[in-house]
Write a protein that holds these residues in place. Structure first.
Motif, short mmCIF file in Angstrom:
data_model
loop_
_atom_site.label_atom_id
_atom_site.label_comp_id
_atom_site.label_asym_id
_atom_site.label_seq_id
_atom_site.Cartn_x
_atom_site.Cartn_y
_atom_site.Cartn_z
N GLY A 65 25.37 27.93 55.08
CA GLY A 65 25.76 28.55 56.35
C GLY A 65 26.12 30.01 56.17
N THR A 66 26.12 30.73 57.28
CA THR A 66 26.38 32.18 57.22
C THR A 66 27.48 32.63 58.17
OG1 THR A 66 24.63 32.58 58.84
CG2 THR A 66 24.00 32.71 56.51
N ASN A 67 28.29 31.71 58.63
CA ASN A 67 29.31 32.04 59.61
C ASN A 67 30.43 32.88 59.00
OD1 ASN A 67 31.90 31.54 61.11
ND2 ASN A 67 30.50 30.48 62.50
N GLU A 68 30.62 34.08 59.51
CA GLU A 68 31.64 34.98 58.96
C GLU A 68 33.05 34.49 59.28
OE1 GLU A 68 31.41 37.52 56.71
OE2 GLU A 68 29.35 36.80 56.58
N GLY A 69 33.22 33.69 60.32
CA GLY A 69 34.51 33.08 60.60
C GLY A 69 34.95 32.17 59.46
N VAL A 70 33.98 31.46 58.86
CA VAL A 70 34.26 30.61 57.70
C VAL A 70 34.76 31.47 56.54
CG1 VAL A 70 33.16 29.14 55.95
CG2 VAL A 70 32.65 28.79 58.38
N ARG A 71 34.09 32.60 56.30
CA ARG A 71 34.50 33.50 55.22
C ARG A 71 35.93 34.00 55.46
NH1 ARG A 71 31.30 36.27 51.76
NH2 ARG A 71 29.52 36.24 53.18
N LEU A 72 36.24 34.40 56.68
CA LEU A 72 37.58 34.90 57.00
C LEU A 72 38.64 33.83 56.77
CD1 LEU A 72 36.89 37.00 60.22
CD2 LEU A 72 37.57 37.86 57.97
N LYS A 75 38.99 33.31 52.94
CA LYS A 75 39.67 34.47 52.34
C LYS A 75 41.16 34.44 52.66
CE LYS A 75 36.55 38.19 51.45
NZ LYS A 75 36.33 39.61 51.64
N GLY A 76 41.50 34.03 53.87
CA GLY A 76 42.89 33.90 54.27
C GLY A 76 43.66 32.88 53.45
N LEU A 77 42.94 31.93 52.86
CA LEU A 77 43.56 30.94 51.99
C LEU A 77 43.61 31.42 50.54
CD1 LEU A 77 41.84 27.71 53.39
CD2 LEU A 77 44.18 28.50 53.81
N GLY A 78 43.04 32.59 50.29
CA GLY A 78 43.08 33.15 48.94
C GLY A 78 41.81 32.95 48.13
N VAL A 79 40.78 32.37 48.73
CA VAL A 79 39.52 32.14 48.01
C VAL A 79 38.78 33.47 47.88
CG1 VAL A 79 37.33 30.89 47.98
CG2 VAL A 79 39.39 29.78 48.89
N LYS A 80 38.43 33.83 46.66
CA LYS A 80 37.75 35.10 46.41
C LYS A 80 36.24 34.94 46.25
CE LYS A 80 41.69 37.34 44.18
NZ LYS A 80 42.70 36.30 44.24
N ASP A 81 35.81 33.80 45.74
CA ASP A 81 34.40 33.58 45.43
C ASP A 81 33.75 32.73 46.52
OD1 ASP A 81 34.25 34.86 42.71
OD2 ASP A 81 35.88 33.44 42.40
N ILE A 82 33.09 33.42 47.44
CA ILE A 82 32.48 32.76 48.60
C ILE A 82 31.02 33.19 48.69
CG2 ILE A 82 32.58 32.47 51.10
CD1 ILE A 82 35.58 33.37 50.89
N TYR A 83 30.13 32.23 48.50
CA TYR A 83 28.70 32.47 48.61
C TYR A 83 28.20 31.81 49.90
CZ TYR A 83 28.87 33.55 43.57
OH TYR A 83 29.16 34.09 42.34
N LEU A 84 27.88 32.60 50.90
CA LEU A 84 27.31 32.08 52.13
C LEU A 84 25.82 32.41 52.16
CD1 LEU A 84 30.07 33.03 54.75
CD2 LEU A 84 29.83 30.92 53.43
N GLY A 85 25.05 31.67 52.93
CA GLY A 85 23.61 31.88 52.99
C GLY A 85 22.93 31.45 51.70
#
Length: 176
Positions: A65-72, A75-85
């Motif tokens: 998925g590529t939803n930027e809301g998911v990334r936000l 990130k708000g939980l402290g996750v730094k390594d996020i690969y979308l798409g």
């Protein structure tokens, strides 16, 4: 040769890798009139992810998925390594392992559907939610009693942290 219980792997886990749709969400989306796809995430999964980050575990998200809301949110939980798409999850998995010098046997990967299959076969502890597809269940060493988006991530994080003595005593943690 007898297969090891999944519990024998828990004490060695340093890294959690999660898919999003079907693992951190229940896999359903609400489509708005302007085409946005809205998802819901379980707050207890979020608390467990935040707690694991705070205790020094590696958390990585690999999602098609590529939803930027998911990334936000993540990130708000402290996750730094996020690969979308991520459509070839092995590529992102290898990139993540190489950048962070992570041993595959120390990784718990929770996926739920065919796009996770090849990547899950490469790691130490493949897990899935209770409602994963049969092909994924067949390769998992642990199938959560929780469904995707309904606490499956919390289930595995809490089990690992309890075995390693890192779960309790965190009642004053800041949480979003």
């Amino acid at each position: 040769m007898e297969e090891k219980s999944y519990k024998e792997y828990l004490e060695h886990i340093t890294t959690f890798i999660f898919d999003v749709d079907g693992v951190l969400t229940d896999g359903s989306v609400i489509i708005t009139t302007n085409g946005d796809m809205l998802r819901t995430m379980n707050i207890k999964d979020g608390y467990a992810i935040k707690t694991a980050v705070n205790k020094g575990y590696n958390i990585c998200i690999i999602s098609g998925g590529t939803n930027e809301g998911v990334r936000l949110r993540l990130k708000g939980l402290g996750v730094k390594d996020i690969y979308l798409g991520a459509h070839n999850k092995i590529e992102q998995l290898n990139d993540y392992f190489n950048k962070n010098s992570i041993k595959r046997e120390n990784v718990l990967y929770m996926g739920d559907d065919v796009p996770d299959y090849q990547a899950m076969k490469m790691i130490g502890l493949p897990c899935c939610p209770q409602d994963a597809v049969p092909e994924i269940k067949a390769i998992c060493k642990y199938i959560s009693h929780k469904k995707g988006g309904k606490g499956a991530a919390r289930d595995v994080i809490e089990q690992v942290m309890k075995v390693q003595g890192k779960w309790n005593g965190n009642y004053d943690a800041k949480y979003d």
